[in-house]
Enzyme design. Structure first.
Site, PDB file in Angstrom:
ATOM      1  N   LYS A 298       0.845  -1.204   0.000  1.00 50.81           N
ATOM      2  CA  LYS A 298       0.000   0.000   0.000  1.00 50.81           C
ATOM      3  C   LYS A 298       0.877   1.249   0.000  1.00 50.81           C
ATOM      4  O   LYS A 298       2.011   1.213   0.457  1.00 50.81           O
ATOM      5  CB  LYS A 298      -0.866   0.017   1.276  1.00 50.81           C
ATOM      6  CG  LYS A 298      -1.969  -1.024   1.329  1.00 50.81           C
ATOM      7  CD  LYS A 298      -2.751  -0.903   2.635  1.00 50.81           C
ATOM      8  CE  LYS A 298      -3.854  -1.944   2.725  1.00 50.81           C
ATOM      9  NZ  LYS A 298      -4.934  -1.744   1.742  1.00 50.81           N
ATOM     10  N   ARG A 372     -10.018 -11.754   2.481  1.00 47.28           N
ATOM     11  CA  ARG A 372     -10.862 -12.834   1.954  1.00 47.28           C
ATOM     12  C   ARG A 372     -10.157 -14.181   2.027  1.00 47.28           C
ATOM     13  O   ARG A 372     -10.804 -15.222   2.148  1.00 47.28           O
ATOM     14  CB  ARG A 372     -11.310 -12.495   0.524  1.00 47.28           C
ATOM     15  CG  ARG A 372     -10.189 -12.387  -0.466  1.00 47.28           C
ATOM     16  CD  ARG A 372     -10.583 -11.643  -1.730  1.00 47.28           C
ATOM     17  NE  ARG A 372     -10.738 -10.207  -1.499  1.00 47.28           N
ATOM     18  CZ  ARG A 372     -11.102  -9.322  -2.429  1.00 47.28           C
ATOM     19  NH1 ARG A 372     -11.363  -9.725  -3.675  1.00 47.28           N
ATOM     20  NH2 ARG A 372     -11.202  -8.056  -2.143  1.00 47.28           N
TER      21      ARG A 372
HETATM   22  N1  BES Z   1      -7.969  -3.818   4.644  1.00 45.36           N
HETATM   23  C1  BES Z   1      -8.165  -3.466   3.301  1.00 45.36           C
HETATM   24  C2  BES Z   1      -9.479  -2.739   3.035  1.00 45.36           C
HETATM   25  C3  BES Z   1      -9.687  -1.400   3.699  1.00 45.36           C
HETATM   26  C4  BES Z   1      -9.483  -0.248   2.998  1.00 45.36           C
HETATM   27  C5  BES Z   1     -10.164  -1.303   4.991  1.00 45.36           C
HETATM   28  C6  BES Z   1      -9.706   0.972   3.580  1.00 45.36           C
HETATM   29  C7  BES Z   1     -10.389  -0.078   5.587  1.00 45.36           C
HETATM   30  C8  BES Z   1     -10.165   1.058   4.871  1.00 45.36           C
HETATM   31  C9  BES Z   1      -8.166  -4.713   2.430  1.00 45.36           C
HETATM   32  O1  BES Z   1      -7.353  -5.754   2.849  1.00 45.36           O
HETATM   33  C10 BES Z   1      -7.658  -4.320   1.065  1.00 45.36           C
HETATM   34  O2  BES Z   1      -6.535  -3.946   0.975  1.00 45.36           O
HETATM   35  N2  BES Z   1      -8.538  -4.425   0.069  1.00 45.36           N
HETATM   36  C11 BES Z   1      -8.180  -4.115  -1.278  1.00 45.36           C
HETATM   37  C12 BES Z   1      -8.705  -5.216  -2.156  1.00 45.36           C
HETATM   38  C13 BES Z   1      -8.205  -5.162  -3.574  1.00 45.36           C
HETATM   39  C14 BES Z   1      -6.718  -5.393  -3.603  1.00 45.36           C
HETATM   40  C15 BES Z   1      -8.924  -6.199  -4.371  1.00 45.36           C
HETATM   41  C16 BES Z   1      -8.824  -2.778  -1.622  1.00 45.36           C
HETATM   42  O3  BES Z   1      -9.926  -2.503  -1.175  1.00 45.36           O
HETATM   43  O4  BES Z   1      -8.183  -2.004  -2.320  1.00 45.36           O
HETATM   44 MN    MN Z   2      -5.370  -5.570   2.162  1.00 45.04          MN
END
Ligand code: BES
Ligand code: MN
Ligand code: ZN
Length: 523
Positions: A298, A372
């Site tokens: 990230k 997931r």
């Molecule tokens: N923990 C994050 C999602 C999240 C984002 C929670 C903002 C709280 C605030 C999750 O693990 C994630 O990174 N999701 C990705 C999924 C994508 C890579 C398919 C996302 O939402 O970008």
């Molecule tokens: Mn994530």
């Protein structure tokens, strides 16, 4: 903050502050507020002539929800101050308004340095709530409203805290109801605060080992069964999704199983007397103690917020705590996979194909779609309990935040309308909003994989729907149909509150705890 229920007229209480309320637009205070007003009149005993009436007449107090006014009593009553709080419009009033008003008033008393505080139960009189409901809402709101996360402050710990909050009633017929409501409110409010503390705790202190230890100690204290799988057991059980995500971190994963079996009133668990064979409710929580994204790392800006990526797990653990303390008459199981998602030379990578506990193979597109992966194994594991219903809760997708708005609502997907209905009903009671989203099978098209059975990311479009469909693949029985009624709550938009207001406190929100307790209570 000690909580007690007393039979006494509020204007007679010898305390640092008494808390009374007013609805929006009320011209003449009634009930406890009226009694206090009359006691605060210079022309003693004339209704509508006291300090509260004066505030109303001058237009200084409207009664808007969470509006505050502090009145100094000048020896007219034993209490030093009166804290007047607005309840909002009477036709918009509900338990959530009572919780917010109580939180606002009690926090004000705390900030003023009050040690002994007396309050009425908001909502009982013209509010239309039963005394029990009003007492629960008042205490629940108060307990949530004075929450502070001070664990990591080196100074100023607890310099302001209320010692005792007294819930007063002049009506002895109400006492038992008030005691029952106050007790439930205290247990539930404390559970919300437990979830908040876990989410606020920094990720160098809260990681799978310490998180699981917390759950174990809590379980011991409240009488829950607790089983913890370490990395070896996780591997023996072929929980491939959990293992893959955990690989990149020096911190090994944990899988926590909590079980509540109703205890008979003489204190013994009567699980052997049949509860063990009853179909349980199963709650599943995403426990990513820190989500860097892994190799699909990230951006660094704002990454600290990903310490809250275990908010779903915290909600499940804290709800289990309250369910045990309330000794709800129903079997409930909590499943909590815990991992840290890190990039390293041992981390899982985009392109990997992972064999999950269910046997399905998953092609990794993004290591940041880790939630997931761990939930999938937990949802598969849940099948062995032959659940009456399963709810998972997770900070799963940014897409859900985009869809519903930050702090506005969580999304809920469900395989079963009745099960969704039960959750939506609970949500209406607790004020924790969930909005139903569609589980269209077309979402499956986006996660078709060339090399594996499915892939772990469906790309930008419909990112919340494709994540839900991914999970859907792991609740399937042999026939491809859901093995149990299932609902998935994406709480990514709800894990933190950025403003302190009413019972909301800036920081980890404790979202989902009350929802689960109410679900378990109402079924
Ligand atoms: N923990 C994050 C999602 C999240 C984002 C929670 C903002 C709280 C605030 C999750 O693990 C994630 O990174 N999701 C990705 C999924 C994508 C890579 C398919 C996302 O939402 O970008
Ligand atoms: Mn994530
Ligand atoms: Zn995550």
């Amino acid at each position: 903050m000690k909580i007690s229920v007393l039979n006494r007229q509020i204007q007679a209480a010898t305390v640092d502050a008494i808390i009374v309320n007013l609805f929006d637009g009320v011209k003449m205070p009634e009930g406890a507020s009226g009694a206090v007003d009359t006691a605060l009149a210079s022309t003693d005993g004339v209704p509508g002539n006291g300090a509260i009436s004066r505030l109303i007449q001058l237009g200084d107090f409207k009664g808007k929800l969470n509006e505050l006014s502090v009145i100094y009593t000048n020896g007219l009553i034993p209490a030093t101050r009166v804290i007047l709080v607005g309840l909002g419009k009477q036709n918009e009033f509900d338990a959530d308004a009572a919780r917010h008003a109580s939180a606002t008033a009690v926090r004000k008393a705390r900030d003023l340095g009050c040690k002994r505080v007396a309050t009425i139960a908001h909502g009982a009189g013209i509010g239309g709530m039963t005394p029990r409901e009003a007492a629960q809402a008042t205490v629940e709101g108060a307990v949530m409203g004075v929450y502070q996360h001070l664990e990591n402050k080196s100074q100023g710990k607890d310099n302001k805290a209320i010692d005792e909050l007294m819930l007063l009633t002049a009506d002895t017929k109400q006492t038992d109801q008030l005691i029952a409501g106050a007790n439930a409110g205290e247990i539930i409010g404390n559970a919300v605060n437990t979830a908040r503390t876990l989410a606020n705790r920094p990720p160098n202190l809260l990681y799978p080992i310490t998180f699981a230890e917390f759950a174990q100690q809590m379980a011991l204290r409240v009488g829950l069964r607790c089983e913890i799988f370490d990395e070896h057991e996780i591997s023996e059980r072929k929980m491939g999704g959990i293992m893959a995500v955990a690989k990149g971190s020096a911190q090994p994963p944990r899988f926590v199983v909590l079980e509540h079996l109703p205890k008979s009133t003489n204190g013994t668990s009567n699980g052997a007397a049949g509860h063990e064979s009853v179909q349980p409710i199963v709650l599943v929580g995403k426990g990513v103690t820190f989500d860097t994204g892994g190799i699909s790392i990230k951006p660094s800006e704002g990454m600290q917020a990903m310490k809250g990526d275990m908010a779903g797990a915290a909600a499940v653990i804290a709800a289990m705590q309250a369910i045990a303390e309330l000794n709800l008459p129903r079997r409930v199981i909590g499943l909590v996979p815990m991992v840290e998602n890190m990039p390293s030379d041992r981390a899982y990578r985009p392109g990997d194909v992972v064999t999950m506990m269910s046997g399905l193979t998953v092609e990794i597109i993004s290591t940041d779609a880790e939630g997931r992966m761990i939930l999938a194994d937990a949802l598969h594991y849940a099948k062995r309990f032959i659940p009456r219903g399963v709810v998972d809760i997770a900070t799963l997708t940014g897409a859900c935040v985009i869809a519903l708005g930050e702090g506005v609502a969580a999304g809920v997907f469900a395989s079963d309308d009745n099960w969704a209905g039960s959750l939506l009903k609970s949500s209406a009671v607790t004020g924790e909003r969930i909005w139903r989203m569609p589980l269209y099978k077309e979402y499956g098209n986006s996660i078709k994989s060339d090399t594996g059975d499915i892939k772990n990311s469906g790309g930008r479009y419909g990112g919340v729907g494709t994540s839900a469909w991914f999970l859907r693949r792991f609740i399937e029985g042999e026939d491809g149909e859901p093995a149990y009624p299932w609902a998935h709550i994406d709480m990514a938009a709800m894990d933190t509150d950025d403003k302190t207001e009413g019972y909301r406190i800036r920081g980890g929100s404790g979202y989902g705890v009350r929802l689960f307790v109410e679900l378990a209570r109402s079924l």
